[in-house]
Design a protein around this motif. Structure first.
Motif, mmCIF file in Angstrom:
data_model
loop_
_atom_site.group_PDB
_atom_site.id
_atom_site.type_symbol
_atom_site.label_atom_id
_atom_site.label_comp_id
_atom_site.label_asym_id
_atom_site.label_seq_id
_atom_site.Cartn_x
_atom_site.Cartn_y
_atom_site.Cartn_z
ATOM 1 N N MET A 1 0.890 -1.276 0.011
ATOM 2 C CA MET A 1 0.043 -0.059 -0.026
ATOM 3 C C MET A 1 0.857 1.336 0.006
ATOM 4 O O MET A 1 1.938 1.115 0.447
ATOM 5 N N LYS A 2 0.286 2.480 -0.399
ATOM 6 C CA LYS A 2 0.740 3.621 -0.411
ATOM 7 C C LYS A 2 0.257 4.686 0.347
ATOM 8 O O LYS A 2 -0.940 4.895 -0.077
ATOM 9 N N SER A 3 0.757 5.368 0.815
ATOM 10 C CA SER A 3 0.182 6.797 1.520
ATOM 11 C C SER A 3 0.779 7.681 0.692
ATOM 12 O O SER A 3 1.819 8.446 0.962
ATOM 13 N N PHE A 4 -0.119 8.473 -0.125
ATOM 14 C CA PHE A 4 0.433 9.511 -1.034
ATOM 15 C C PHE A 4 0.450 10.798 -0.435
ATOM 16 O O PHE A 4 -0.148 11.362 0.366
ATOM 17 N N VAL A 5 1.868 11.590 -0.921
ATOM 18 C CA VAL A 5 1.964 12.832 -0.419
ATOM 19 C C VAL A 5 1.659 13.864 -1.643
ATOM 20 O O VAL A 5 1.341 14.812 -1.465
ATOM 21 N N TYR A 6 1.875 13.224 -2.943
ATOM 22 C CA TYR A 6 1.853 14.052 -4.020
ATOM 23 C C TYR A 6 1.450 13.050 -5.333
ATOM 24 O O TYR A 6 2.001 12.142 -5.232
ATOM 25 N N LEU A 7 0.848 13.604 -6.062
ATOM 26 C CA LEU A 7 0.192 12.644 -7.183
ATOM 27 C C LEU A 7 -0.203 13.867 -8.423
ATOM 28 O O LEU A 7 -1.253 14.526 -8.187
ATOM 29 N N ASP A 8 0.774 13.752 -9.501
ATOM 30 C CA ASP A 8 0.389 14.466 -10.846
ATOM 31 C C ASP A 8 -0.562 13.798 -11.506
ATOM 32 O O ASP A 8 -0.069 13.148 -12.401
ATOM 33 N N GLU A 9 -1.897 13.956 -11.335
ATOM 34 C CA GLU A 9 -2.767 13.112 -11.848
ATOM 35 C C GLU A 9 -2.654 13.353 -13.806
ATOM 36 O O GLU A 9 -2.682 12.348 -14.496
ATOM 37 N N TYR A 10 -2.684 14.395 -14.022
ATOM 38 C CA TYR A 10 -2.572 14.604 -15.457
ATOM 39 C C TYR A 10 -1.301 13.945 -16.211
ATOM 40 O O TYR A 10 -1.462 13.262 -17.192
ATOM 41 N N LYS A 11 -0.167 14.255 -15.501
ATOM 42 C CA LYS A 11 1.077 13.504 -16.091
ATOM 43 C C LYS A 11 0.983 12.109 -16.029
ATOM 44 O O LYS A 11 1.234 11.478 -17.054
ATOM 45 N N MET A 12 0.357 11.453 -15.085
ATOM 46 C CA MET A 12 0.096 10.164 -14.833
ATOM 47 C C MET A 12 -0.812 9.507 -16.015
ATOM 48 O O MET A 12 -0.509 8.550 -16.665
ATOM 49 N N TYR A 13 -2.140 10.364 -16.205
ATOM 50 C CA TYR A 13 -2.919 9.695 -17.129
ATOM 51 C C TYR A 13 -2.297 9.941 -18.778
ATOM 52 O O TYR A 13 -2.566 9.074 -19.596
ATOM 53 N N SER A 14 -1.556 11.030 -18.879
ATOM 54 C CA SER A 14 -0.988 11.464 -20.197
ATOM 55 C C SER A 14 -0.173 10.260 -20.353
ATOM 56 O O SER A 14 -0.003 9.509 -21.721
ATOM 57 N N LEU A 15 0.720 9.903 -19.597
ATOM 58 C CA LEU A 15 1.805 8.654 -19.845
ATOM 59 C C LEU A 15 1.126 7.097 -20.050
ATOM 60 O O LEU A 15 1.257 6.511 -20.665
ATOM 61 N N SER A 16 -0.003 7.160 -19.119
ATOM 62 C CA SER A 16 -0.643 5.798 -19.055
ATOM 63 C C SER A 16 -1.215 5.697 -20.452
ATOM 64 O O SER A 16 -1.462 4.489 -21.004
ATOM 65 N N SER A 17 -1.754 6.757 -20.984
ATOM 66 C CA SER A 17 -2.589 6.572 -22.356
ATOM 67 C C SER A 17 -1.604 6.077 -23.513
ATOM 68 O O SER A 17 -1.861 5.656 -24.582
ATOM 69 N N GLN A 18 -0.214 6.452 -23.301
ATOM 70 C CA GLN A 18 0.708 6.064 -24.226
ATOM 71 C C GLN A 18 1.272 4.586 -23.971
ATOM 72 O O GLN A 18 1.616 4.070 -24.975
ATOM 73 N N ILE A 19 1.099 3.940 -22.826
ATOM 74 C CA ILE A 19 1.765 2.845 -22.447
ATOM 75 C C ILE A 19 0.780 1.584 -22.385
ATOM 76 O O ILE A 19 0.844 0.435 -22.257
ATOM 77 N N MET A 20 -0.440 2.077 -21.942
ATOM 78 C CA MET A 20 -1.688 0.999 -21.606
ATOM 79 C C MET A 20 -2.195 0.728 -22.976
ATOM 80 O O MET A 20 -3.150 1.716 -23.334
ATOM 81 N N GLU A 21 -2.351 -0.527 -23.589
ATOM 82 C CA GLU A 21 -3.126 -0.849 -24.898
ATOM 83 C C GLU A 21 -4.546 -0.832 -24.349
ATOM 84 O O GLU A 21 -4.875 -1.606 -23.486
ATOM 85 N N GLY A 22 -5.698 -0.383 -25.239
ATOM 86 C CA GLY A 22 -6.979 -0.503 -24.818
ATOM 87 C C GLY A 22 -7.323 0.483 -23.805
ATOM 88 O O GLY A 22 -8.509 0.211 -23.258
ATOM 89 N N VAL A 23 -6.395 1.551 -23.546
ATOM 90 C CA VAL A 23 -6.908 2.478 -22.658
ATOM 91 C C VAL A 23 -8.453 3.131 -23.007
ATOM 92 O O VAL A 23 -8.502 3.430 -24.372
#
Length: 308
Positions: free
Chosen positions: A1-23
């Protein structure tokens, strides 16, 4: 598990859309009710579909945050599967990091962290003289309480109180002469003005590796808690090791030499040239705040969290 201090959602989803097939591409809409719109991209892997299913609009902002946290777990898991993330710790070296970024610039560093709040520092400097005066007055609380008792007793007995009131007045203000106070206020306010211009309210995180410093500029909007709460929970210098995942954007070796343009700002008479020279001059001034010393790495952060 992770206790988040910081999360850049836009950057995460931007990169996810490029590496996850069928997103599944969800269009986020402002809505008072929970809703989701989809445009599914077909592919052999259903990891993208899972990612898409959790990108939803909802009136409950805390629910969004939980969904983003889960989305990040899927994202980091996919990076591991693709071997697109390089792992480092406080004992890792600068050379190890530099040699690894030829394959992937995404790094995962686990180390103790130092948070630097430029805005809070500027605010403190602007009121530092008053804080010093308040501290000096608080240190004389017992003496003033004793004087007040003597003063009350003297008034009851109709004794002279001039010396007592004079001493009480002396202990109720800063012991420094007003000229010294004015000079110190000018000094601290000037330092605050320079820092406010150079750092513009930034929040930075610094992590120390074996022989280099790794730092990142944090966007306040992506912090999971207010800074005061963050500092109370973790301290400005953490005792626990945090994990930072991000993209290496700048690397400076301690052996590097900075190039410097010695040309005068006013060598050319045309306004376009003057503008260019002025821009260079401002760049040199800003370099006072952004120059990297020794072995130093700058990371564009995606997430910072505590491994539980």
């Amino acid at each position: 598990m992770k206790s988040f201090v910081y999360l850049d959602e836009y950057k995460m989803y931007s990169l996810s859309s490029q590496i996850m097939e069928g997103v599944t591409d969800y269009v986020l809409k402002e809505s008072s009710r929970k809703d989701s719109d989809t445009e599914e991209q077909l592919g052999p892997d259903d990891s993208g579909k899972k990612m898409g299913e959790i990108i939803q609009t909802t009136a409950a902002s805390f629910e969004k945050k939980f969904l983003h946290d889960y989305a990040y777990s899927l994202f980091e898991q996919r990076l591991e599967e693709l071997k697109k993330i390089n792992h480092f710790s406080a004992s890792s070296s600068f050379d190890e990091l530099v040699n690894s970024i030829h394959d992937s610039r995404i790094v995962k560093l686990k180390a103790r962290a130092n948070f630097v709040d430029a805005g809070g520092t500027v605010e403190t400097l602007n009121s530092f003289v008053e804080l010093q005066a308040a501290g000096a007055i608080l240190s004389t609380m017992d003496e003033r309480a004793a004087l007040i008792e003597e003063l009350i007793e003297a008034q009851v007995l109709n004794k002279k109180t001039h010396n007592l009131t004079s001493e009480l007045a002396r202990l109720s203000k800063s012991p420094l002469p007003k000229e010294v106070i004015a000079n110190e206020r000018l000094q601290y306010e000037s330092i605050a003005a320079v820092l406010a211009h150079g750092y513009k309210g930034r929040v930075d995180i610094n992590m120390q590796m074996a022989d280099c410093n790794v730092s990142a500029d944090l966007k306040r909007a992506y912090l999971k808690d207010e800074l005061d709460s963050l500092f109370k929970s973790y301290s400005r210098a953490t005792d626990v090791e945090l994990v930072m995942v991000g993209i290496v954007t700048r690397v400076r070796s301690g052996d590097s030499e900075d190039s410097d343009d010695d040309g005068s700002m006013w060598d050319k008479e045309y306004m376009s040239e003057i503008l260019m020279q002025a821009s260079k001059a401002i760049g040199h001034i800003e370099g006072l705040f952004t120059k990297l010393n020794g072995h130093h790495v700058i990371v564009d952060p995606i997430a910072i969290y505590l491994d539980l």
